[in-house]
Structure formats: C-alpha cells, structure tokens
Design an enzyme around this catalytic site. Sequence first.
Site, PDB file in Angstrom:
ATOM      1  N   ASP A  71       0.850  -1.502  -0.147  1.00 14.62           N
ATOM      2  CA  ASP A  71      -0.011  -0.725  -0.332  1.00 14.62           C
ATOM      3  C   ASP A  71       0.836   1.838   0.369  1.00 14.62           C
ATOM      4  O   ASP A  71       2.320   0.995   0.319  1.00 14.62           O
ATOM      5  CB  ASP A  71      -0.446  -0.487   1.470  1.00 14.62           C
ATOM      6  CG  ASP A  71      -1.434   1.248   1.658  1.00 14.62           C
ATOM      7  OD1 ASP A  71      -1.597   1.755   0.434  1.00 14.62           O
ATOM      8  OD2 ASP A  71      -1.704   1.694   2.939  1.00 14.62           O
ATOM      9  N   ASP A  73      -1.797  -0.790   6.148  1.00 13.85           N
ATOM     10  CA  ASP A  73      -1.971  -0.453   7.281  1.00 13.85           C
ATOM     11  C   ASP A  73      -3.589  -1.448   7.456  1.00 13.85           C
ATOM     12  O   ASP A  73      -4.288  -1.758   7.187  1.00 13.85           O
ATOM     13  CB  ASP A  73      -2.496   1.442   7.292  1.00 13.85           C
ATOM     14  CG  ASP A  73      -3.277   1.639   6.954  1.00 13.85           C
ATOM     15  OD1 ASP A  73      -4.593   1.936   7.728  1.00 13.85           O
ATOM     16  OD2 ASP A  73      -3.478   2.544   5.758  1.00 13.85           O
ATOM     17  N   ASP A  80      -6.699  -1.047   4.399  1.00 14.66           N
ATOM     18  CA  ASP A  80      -6.817  -2.321   3.517  1.00 14.66           C
ATOM     19  C   ASP A  80      -6.871  -3.196   4.967  1.00 14.66           C
ATOM     20  O   ASP A  80      -6.369  -4.842   4.217  1.00 14.66           O
ATOM     21  CB  ASP A  80      -5.132  -2.207   4.074  1.00 14.66           C
ATOM     22  CG  ASP A  80      -4.602  -0.965   3.006  1.00 14.66           C
ATOM     23  OD1 ASP A  80      -5.481  -0.739   2.138  1.00 14.66           O
ATOM     24  OD2 ASP A  80      -2.941  -0.266   3.519  1.00 14.66           O
TER      25      ASP A  80
END
Lengths: 249, 791
Positions: free
Chosen positions: B479, B663, B667
Amino acid sequence: MELTFYTALMIGLLGSTHCIGMCGGIVGALNAGLPRSGQSLLSQVAHHFTYNAGRILSYVFAGAIAGLVGALATKFSLDTAVPFGRLIAGLIMIALGLYLAGLWHAVTAIEKAGLHIWRRIQPLGQRFLPANTPARAFGLGLVWGWLPCGLVYSALALSLVSASPRQGAVIMLGFGLGTLPMLFAMGGVAGQLVKLARHPAMRRLVGAGIVMFGVYTCVTAFSVHGHNHAHVDHNGLGQDMSETHTKSN
Amino acid sequence: MDCTLCGLPTPTPPIEAGGHGFCCFGCREVYRCFGDDVLAGEIVEAASQPLSPPDGAEAFLRVDGMHCSSCEILVERTAKKTDGIHSASSSFATSTARILYDPDRIDESQLPEILSVAGFRARLRGAAAPEPDERQSLFRLLVGVSLTAVVMMLYLAFFYPTHLGLVDFEELEPVRWLAFNAAPKVMFALTTLIIFYVGAPIFRGALIGLRVGVLNMDNLLAVAILAAYGYSAGQLFLGSLDLYFDVAVAIVTVVTVGRFFEQGARARATGELTGLMEAWTPVLRVREDGAFLQRSVDEVAPHDRIVIWQGEPVPVDGIIVEGQAAVDESLLTGEPFPVSRGPGDSVLGGSVIVEGSLEITAGAAAQSKMDTLARILWSAQSSFAGARSLADRIAGIFVPAVLGLAVVVAGWSLLDGVPPGAALLTGLATLIVSCPCTFGLAIPLTTAAGVSAALRHGIIVTSADIFEKAPRIDIAAIDKTGTLSTGNMIVAETFGVPEAARYAAAVERLSAHPIAQAIARLDQTHSATDLVIHPGRGAVAMVGDRRVAVGAKSLFATLGWTIPEQLAASASAHMPGEGVISYVGWSGRVHGAIVTRDESRPDWKAVVDRLREQARVVLLTGAEHPSGYEDGVDEVHAGVPPEAKAAVIRRLRADGTVLMIGDGSNDAPALAAADLGIAFGAPTALAADAADVVIPGGRLEKIFDAFDVIATTRRRVRQNLGWALLYNATAIPLAVSGYLNPLFAALAMSASSLLVVWNSSRRIGGTEPASASISAARTRPIKQGREFARP
C-alpha cells in the site's frame, strides 16, 4: 529375509491392481469421513496410513495363526506335509493368477469360504463409521483386513506352509507391504492406475506373473526340504535378551 | 460382464447383490457395506452445521499444571460442560485458556474454580501467581534418584553378577537370607514407593488421558511401569526371583529426571511470553483520599489517579499529573528509545516507565490500547489450532499403534518360545522407546518461542499458523499511503511572494485539516481571526486588516478572485506526482501557491529494493498518481479503492503466494485476502483480525525481522518434526527386534524429548534488536535504561 517373503510381497504388489478398483471404494469412504474443513493432505495421509496399518496388522495376525496351524499340523504329521502344503499353495497361486487374468474364477470358491468369517467380523466395522478420526480408520482397517479376498488367501497359504507363527506373520507383513503402493496412490495417479489395471493386457501380464510365482512354488516344493530349519537361527534375536535378563532361581 | 465396483470381468454367473454384478465376494461385501454411494466413488456425509455460539463475554485464564495436549482437551471439556460457558480453548504450551461465557449466567470470578480440576490450577489473567511447585518436583526427583540408587545397588550386589554368570549361585550361599529373602522384599517396598510417589504425575497424566478418551505418552509409560511392577510383584509372591523392579524404577526415574529438565526449559521458552502478557494486565495502585488502593484494570474509573513506579507498565491511557519519567513506548509506536514525559503530557497504556515515577489521571475511556493488544495476543496464544490438531492426530494414531505393536511383539516372542520375562522386556522396550511427546512438543513450543522472539523485535504475531504457511513469497503488494509514506502532509514547494506563505500559515493554524497543519508549520509570525471554513475548498480569515483566502482553485472561483496564469502554470509544472496545490490570495487576487504532498518514509526505497530481490513488488494505491514510487516497483495498480484492493490481491494470488503490506484499518480486507498480511501502524483489533503480523510504529525494515523470525521458526518446527520421525523410525524397530532394553529405551525417549525442548527454546533471531522492548526493559538492569533516557 527369505524367498517366501518376497513371493508374498510380489503377490501383494501385482495383485493389488485388482484392489485398486475395489478398495478405491473403501478409500473413498475414508475420505468422506474426513471433516470438511480439514481435508488437508496431512490428515488424508494420516487416515490412509492408519487404515492400512490396521489392515496389515490383521493380515499379520492371520498369518501368525496360519503359521501356528501349519506348525501344529507339521508336528502331528509326517515331514511330507510341508512339501505337499507348498504344492497346494503354489496351485492356489496359479488359480489366483488365472483369476486376475480373467481366465478362471475358481478362487472365488475359496473366497466364499472366507465369507463365514467375514459375516461375523463385518458388523464390528459399522462401529468405526464414519471413519473421521485416525483411530477409527485404524479400527476400520483392522476389520476390513478380513474381507474375503483371493489374494489374501493365497498369501495365507504361504504362511500356512511356513509352519512357523513368526514366519507366517512375516509373510503376511510382506504381502501387506506389497499392497501399499497401489492403495497409497491417490488423486490423479489413482485414476490412471485404475485405467491401467483394467486394461486386459495389463491384467494378463499381472496374472502371468503370479502364475509364474505359483509354478515356481510348486516346482521347488519338494526341493527346498529342510529349509524350515534355517529359521531357528532367526529366532535367536529374542533369546539374546533372555540370556542376559532371565533371572534364574 | 464387468464388475460394478472394480471393473474386472465377472465369473459366469456373476456374484450378485442389489441388481449389480460383482467379480468377487470382496467387491460384493464392499458394496453391501457402503451401498450405492461407493459406486459413485465418494460417500457424502450429512454434515451437521454447528450453530455459531451466541455472543458472550471473553475471559482469559492462566492454567498451571497442564503438560500435554490431553490436558487441553480435559480443560476444554470441563469448561464446556458447565452451564453458561459457550466455548473454551486452551494451550498447554503457553498455559492459557480462553473462555467465552454468558455473563448473565456465570461470573468471571467463578471461572478459576470451575477449571481447577484434576490438579490444574486456574487463575484469571492478572491475578497474583501462586507459589510455583518447583520445590515439590525437585523433592520428587531427589527421592526418585536416591531410592532408585538403593534398588540398583541391591541389583548390582545380588542379581546382576549371577545373571551375567560372573558369580555362581553357590557363592551367595553364605548370604542366602540377605540375597534371596530380604533384598527382594526391600526392593519391592522401595519400588512401590518410587512408583506411586515419584511416578504419581505419570499416572495422573495417564488418568487424564483416559478421562478424555485420548491415549497419550503417559498411558504408554503407565502400562509399561505397571506391567514390569505387577509381573515382578507376582513373581515375588509366587516365590520366583524373576524380578524386573529395576526396569520399573528406571523408567519412573529417568522419565522424572527428563521431565524436570523439560519443565525448566519449557518454562524458559514460554516464560518470556508469559511475562510480556502479564506486563499488560497489572494490578494498579489508585490514590484515593490520600491512601493507595489495589485495583484491577477493569475496575478503574475515568479520572482515577494512578501511581506508577519505575519499571512498571502504564496500565491505561492517561495524562500525567505529577512526576517526570523516561517512558519506553516501543511496543506501541515503534519508537526505539525511551522518551521523556512530564506533567500535562499524555502517556499510553502499555508503555513502560524506564526511569522515574508518575502519577496520572486515567483517560476518559479508562481503557488501554495495550489491553486490547493483550486480548488479541491471548486469543492467539490460547488457540494454536494447527499445532494442537497435529499433536492430537499423531497421538490418536501413534499411541494405539504402539500399544498394539508392543502386544504383538511380546505375544510373538512368547509364541516363538522366548521365556515370558524376556518377551515382557521386549514389549516394554517397545512401549517406552516410542515417543509421541516429541511430536506433541515439536510445534506448540516452537511456535510459542517464535511468537515471543517476534515480540522482542516489536513485532506482534496474531495468527500462529503463519509458521505453517508457504515459506516463499512470489508477489509483494504494498500500500502507498501510510505504508511507503507516513500519511503526514509536508510542504513540497512554495511559489509567489514571501508574505503568501506567512499569511497562509496564520490562516491554516486555525484549521485541523492535514494539509492545513502542514502549511501552518511554515511560519508563526502572524495570527489570524474570524475564520470561515469552506468545506472541501479552503478557508478564509482576517490577518491584520487583510482578508486572506487559502484553498483550492474552486475556492477562488467562488470568491471571484483571479489566479495569475503564470503562477498556476509554474505550480502545476513543479507538481511532484500527486501533490496538492493550495493558492493564497488577498485583495481579490492570488499572490502565491503552496504545494503539499504526502511525506515518504526515509527507508522505503531500500526496503522495496530488498523485497524485489525475492519477489515481484506491486504498488497498490487508492491515489490516482503513484507520485514517484512507480520507478521503485515492478508493477503499479493506481486508483484502487480500499474495497477493490482485496479483489486485486485475489487476482494476484493466481500467480503465486502474495504478501500484503498495508495499514491496519483501510487495507484490512486486502490483508485478510493475502497469504501473508503485515499491518503497520496502531495495533487495533481490526488490524489483528485481518493481518497475520502487526508491526506497530513506522519502521518499514522490520518486515525483514518478521521474515527472519517466521523462517527460523518454520525451520525449527521442521527440524523438530524431522527429528521426531527419525527417532521413532529408528528406535521402534530396534525395540521391536529386541535389541533395546527398557532401561536404554527410557533414556532414549527422555533424551529425544529433551532435544526437542532444547531446540525449541533456543533463541530465535540471534541478534538482539535495537529497540528497547518491554521485556528488555524489564529484565535489563535499570542502570542501562538510564543511558537511553533523554534528559
């Protein structure tokens, strides 16, 4: 290890091409007994392992009994009983080979005799269904080891003429081990094997192999006299222990 | 015609049943037993769907006295039998139990009593630990060793020489009464004492196994001990001297010695973990009317004043009222060095006071982050599902098989004409030498050690089965915001007249928006009043006598102010990636522009490069622009909203095993969908549920520490299982063939168990991490902590 052990091993190995179709059903039942969530390879292997361990243990037990019967028979009869026994065992193997080749179904007559024992033992098998734990699979194996089967009976004939409980058990162990590779083949491999096993040419080949073992057993029946005495040395293993540990009065 | 079942040709007439033709009676019997299902190749079992248990309260208990997986089963069964308890799970490796109960029908305080059965001692998490029973086991051990020495000496004096043929019976004639009458009786008496006092734990374990219907190692031992003892006692009363008391006492003593050391090593392996967990559930000192009161965390009300001394963990979030201290927050924030905190500062529950002492008022929620964390950990600890089931499965197969084998071997030897005594010995050796314990210990202990090693590195492992997952990572999905970047906005560039930045800072200081915060840090010389927020567009306020507007293009369109072409062009041209442009204007005109962007983590490039050495790195971001990160990775998926990230992960999984780093909150679905999910940031319950590993704080390179720990633990599990297999595959045939006598069998079995325990308790991740973690702070002398403390 001695020749009859390998003969039994080969009967198991070759003959189990027959089992793969038949026992595939039992194996399927084992798989169905597994919990849905946990159909991992490990648990499958554990089930098959214990099932087969139970089955082979039953064979070994039957082998020991057959050997014991053989031993008693030899004790109370002339020495000629052993060669004649070997001859009969060889003939049974030839019949089995012909049966596997699809030529002569005489072995089913012996199987029919085995049905009587099976009828008594089979109800016990219900207790272990569904075989959802390895322990149950083991129990199931113990019971299904007694399924009437021409293969088992021809190997038992060898145990009988060995005329020793230990030797008889060893022969059946060899037979049981021989059946393992086919029954352990799983998944796609099993499908291929079933196809192969059903192929007439393959069946003839396997049948011919077992007939050859049978012929060999018949031919050597009278020549390997005195052979039986060789086992006494083998038994010495246990006696080493007894010498050091037996406490005399 | 072919057989319906196996397809081989049938005899004529075929053997028939149920309208089908079969080749042999065997096939027919299979069909009769299983019915038509067997023909389809599979038997479908009517699976009864277990009802999901109703929601209830959750409690964690420490249960002492568990020593094998059958104990776990007994604890769980006892709990489930109780009215009001929905479910229970326990782990002997970590001595924990997790209970889900209905608080209306049962009180939490009743739980320890309910579970304290069969010698288990249960207590609630955080309750004071009772005195350990180490002294009793040591006493048992000493009694066992000394009495065994006496029995063995008698054997040496009167029995072994004659058995070995060194001494003739006649030579013992002068001491006849002593050798043949008194000595055996003394041996009998001592053996009885050894077996039933020293060996009591073995029998207890065997009984527990029987109670839950699971055969365990203790069952094998108990059978072996009782067989040797019973046979010898019987022989003695019959007047024979064919005695095997030596075997019985040797088994008991060797096993007791082995277990004593095993206990110590196991305690060390899990002790650290236990310490960590108990650190989070402390008893607090609350100051009330000038007096200190002991309270448990649950009883603390907001605004209670709590006193915390040096070396203690901060129990709940709060504000410091008095005192100055160096506080270690490593487990919560990842910050490696203790930070200095004084009156007015807030402290986080779960951090540890390295130096000094504090008095705080409990925060409004009176609930600590660490408490949540502890719960997460306890629930991970008390459900080592994979490990348990394997131990169970193995014990389920192994123990009955060994029992059967021993009976067969002994019977076989008997049939073969071996004397009963020697046949018994062979059977006993078979029973004793086989060691299902090694299987049972191999996974849970190593996993516990792995979890605690990870904690020392400031890494929280939330699901123990990561140690069983695929070792290789093919694709690493990362991410962007909050992972490769910090999630904080910083000012990248300013354009236009210098006053623009100063005025903008003044205006934005009044706003809480992340971009505003970044701009506000530019300058502090001016202050603004009369703020008007235009949501989503910007803000307008008075700076001195000027009306200053800061915001996006749309704000100025609303105001009708003009933006100089040149300014807009240069700001856009310099826009690095997805930077955000805020214009600053006054007197109807825009005078400057400020570009802000997400701040990247300093080490992101190095981490991504290292990851690329072993996997394909995929950048997964919700933003439209990869903003400079695209050069560092193999593949970019931009503009993926959080809910679609999981779908991308599932698609990636078609190509190989996928690691997702993100995170914990946004996510979560993607983390859960990946083969291995690593969450950064605050260790929330959501993150722990979704990810396998949570790494608090922002140190990206810790993922490699996590990989190391996982790989080492996995390797060690394999080693242990490999050893267990190898040992049993070698030892059992030896025992069966009669080469091994029970004495050596007991030694070999104990040594094998100890080896596995030792291997599990070896330190995982050899190098000491830089961060001063809770456990380090607790065990390290305070003096060293002082060096870290900032003034």
